[in-house]
Scaffold this active site. Structure first.
Site, PDB file in Angstrom:
ATOM      1  N   ASN A   1       0.804  -1.220   0.000  1.00  0.00           N
ATOM      2  CA  ASN A   1       0.000   0.000   0.000  1.00  0.00           C
ATOM      3  C   ASN A   1       0.839   1.274   0.000  1.00  0.00           C
ATOM      4  O   ASN A   1       0.350   2.344   0.360  1.00  0.00           O
ATOM      5  CB  ASN A   1      -0.989   0.009   1.180  1.00  0.00           C
ATOM      6  CG  ASN A   1      -0.310  -0.205   2.518  1.00  0.00           C
ATOM      7  OD1 ASN A   1       0.886   0.024   2.671  1.00  0.00           O
ATOM      8  ND2 ASN A   1      -1.074  -0.650   3.503  1.00  0.00           N
TER       9      ASN A   1
ATOM     10  N   ARG B   1       1.977   6.388  11.861  1.00  0.00           N
ATOM     11  CA  ARG B   1       1.341   5.832  13.043  1.00  0.00           C
ATOM     12  C   ARG B   1       1.024   6.959  14.002  1.00  0.00           C
ATOM     13  O   ARG B   1       1.859   7.842  14.249  1.00  0.00           O
ATOM     14  CB  ARG B   1       2.246   4.784  13.727  1.00  0.00           C
ATOM     15  CG  ARG B   1       2.317   3.443  12.996  1.00  0.00           C
ATOM     16  CD  ARG B   1       0.971   2.744  12.973  1.00  0.00           C
ATOM     17  NE  ARG B   1       0.985   1.472  12.276  1.00  0.00           N
ATOM     18  CZ  ARG B   1       0.690   1.305  11.000  1.00  0.00           C
ATOM     19  NH1 ARG B   1       0.361   2.353  10.249  1.00  0.00           N
ATOM     20  NH2 ARG B   1       0.695   0.118  10.454  1.00  0.00           N
TER      21      ARG B   1
ATOM     22  N   GLN C   1      -6.979   2.848  17.920  1.00  0.00           N
ATOM     23  CA  GLN C   1      -7.877   2.600  16.788  1.00  0.00           C
ATOM     24  C   GLN C   1      -8.835   1.455  17.101  1.00  0.00           C
ATOM     25  O   GLN C   1      -8.352   0.383  17.487  1.00  0.00           O
ATOM     26  CB  GLN C   1      -7.057   2.304  15.526  1.00  0.00           C
ATOM     27  CG  GLN C   1      -6.224   3.495  15.081  1.00  0.00           C
ATOM     28  CD  GLN C   1      -5.571   3.316  13.722  1.00  0.00           C
ATOM     29  OE1 GLN C   1      -4.968   4.233  13.205  1.00  0.00           O
ATOM     30  NE2 GLN C   1      -5.671   2.156  13.124  1.00  0.00           N
TER      31      GLN C   1
ATOM     32  N   HIS D   1      -8.626   5.666   9.567  1.00  0.00           N
ATOM     33  CA  HIS D   1      -7.436   5.048   8.975  1.00  0.00           C
ATOM     34  C   HIS D   1      -7.819   4.260   7.713  1.00  0.00           C
ATOM     35  O   HIS D   1      -8.236   3.104   7.785  1.00  0.00           O
ATOM     36  CB  HIS D   1      -6.787   4.119   9.996  1.00  0.00           C
ATOM     37  CG  HIS D   1      -5.432   3.633   9.590  1.00  0.00           C
ATOM     38  ND1 HIS D   1      -4.686   2.766  10.354  1.00  0.00           N
ATOM     39  CD2 HIS D   1      -4.663   3.901   8.499  1.00  0.00           C
ATOM     40  CE1 HIS D   1      -3.535   2.514   9.760  1.00  0.00           C
ATOM     41  NE2 HIS D   1      -3.504   3.190   8.628  1.00  0.00           N
TER      42      HIS D   1
END
Length: 358
Positions: free
Chosen positions: A117, A256, A285, A309
């Protein structure tokens, strides 16, 4: 073997869109393959607390699959209960939800689908930089609310051209961000990393390495964070470092959330020391409803570019990390070597410099 996957619920969206492979409903497309090989496959989103499916099944799980988007946090204590655990696979990039030092000690391998990604996240970085610099969010809010006061938007909108932009971390994603910044005719491109880019790569993007972090941030109009989370980067951007930023600089973090101190960043935006903060990663998260990054605004009412996210989980990225996860599993079952770029922790040792360099 027992394979446990901690994924996020896609609900109606996942049923309507089968390419949402990273969801509980679509199971990374792995069920038919795993069951044809005689393996048990448990897929769940339940990951919090002692009564969660995660903690219930981890005791006899052989292979754990998680994603960075809905991470199952594998602590040292949980790892001690996981007597059969041999491999942790991150379907995506970023394995900080696993206690990597404990994995080294217990000889549990940790792998991720490196590169799956990087383009997706680099594109999100560019979008986030532009929406901050151009003051897009307040302009959009004004448009959809029926208002029209251009001066309120333009007073805090700038061009990216002529600005100094720096990446904290110049690995796969940071380097791609630098490449994408070249056409914007910035005043200068900078990077901070524990090692220099290869000479040809550095020359191609025209970037300059700054080896002192405080000096690096003090020169940047825009700072983008593209580094892994470990002991050396946790809380790295805090009240002390923020005082060295240019007044009114913009900060983007798609790496992060815990690399930044949440309260310190929110305070810097509120005071105007930071003109804005954007990103899609949070220190917890899913983020709680009262997280300070949800409500922070700069003195002119803008500067908040936060999203859930999702930067690394576009449909294109999901295809890549689902295929990469299957390949990792195939290699493991067939005793074949793994792609070295995917191995974070081998058997009893770090294999990746990006996490091992502390």
């Amino acid at each position: 073997m027992k394979v446990l996957a901690i994924l996020y619920n896609g609900f109606k969206a996942a049923k309507a869109e089968p390419r949402l492979l990273g969801t509980v409903e679509n199971e990374l497309g792995l069920r038919a393959y795993l069951e044809s090989q005689g393996h048990e496959y448990i897929v769940t989103s339940s990951k919090e607390g002692p009564d969660s499916d995660f903690q219930k099944h981890i005791a006899d799980t052989d292979i754990l699959i998680t994603t960075p988007f809905h991470p199952g946090y594998l602590t040292k204590e949980l790892m001690a209960k996981a007597k059969n655990l041999k491999v942790c696979v991150t379907a995506g990039v970023g394995s900080d939800h696993v206690d990597l030092n404990a994995a080294v000690d217990r000889k549990i391998q940790v792998l991720e689908v490196s590169g799956s990604n990087v383009v997706s996240v680099a594109e999100q970085v560019m979008m986030s930089i532009l929406l901050l610099v151009r003051n897009f969010v307040p302009a959009h809010e004004q448009a959809i609310s029926g208002q029209w006061q251009v001066s309120d938007i333009a007073r805090n909108a700038f061009d990216l051209e002529g600005k100094v932009v720096g990446t904290l971390g110049a690995g796969r994603i940071g380097h791609r961000v630098l490449q994408r910044l070249v056409p914007f005719n910035t005043k200068e491109l900078l990077y901070f990393d524990y090692k220099a880019l290869p000479e040809e790569a550095e020359k191609a993007v025209g970037a300059r390495r700054v080896e002192d972090l405080k000096e690096f941030v003090s020169q940047c109009d825009v700072v983008t964070v593209n580094a892994p989370l470990h002991e050396g980067t946790k809380g790295l951007i805090n009240k002390d470092l923020l005082q060295h930023f240019k007044p009114g600089a913009w900060l983007v973090n798609t790496a992060r959330g815990a690399i930044c101190n949440a309260d310190d960043v929110a305070a810097a935006v509120k005071s105007g020391q930071l003109r804005g903060y954007a990103g899609d990663v949070w220190n917890v998260q899913p983020a709680p409803a009262d997280h300070p990054w949800r409500s922070m605004r700069n003195p002119l009412g803008g500067g908040n570019g936060m999203t859930p996210h999702y930067s690394g989980t576009t449909l294109d990225a999901q295809q890549r990390y689902a295929e990469g996860t299957k390949k990792i599993l195939q290699n493991y079952f067939e005793n074949k070597p793994q792609d070295p770029g995917n191995v974070i922790v081998g058997v009893g040792k770090y294999e990746s410099a990006s996490y091992g360099q502390r």
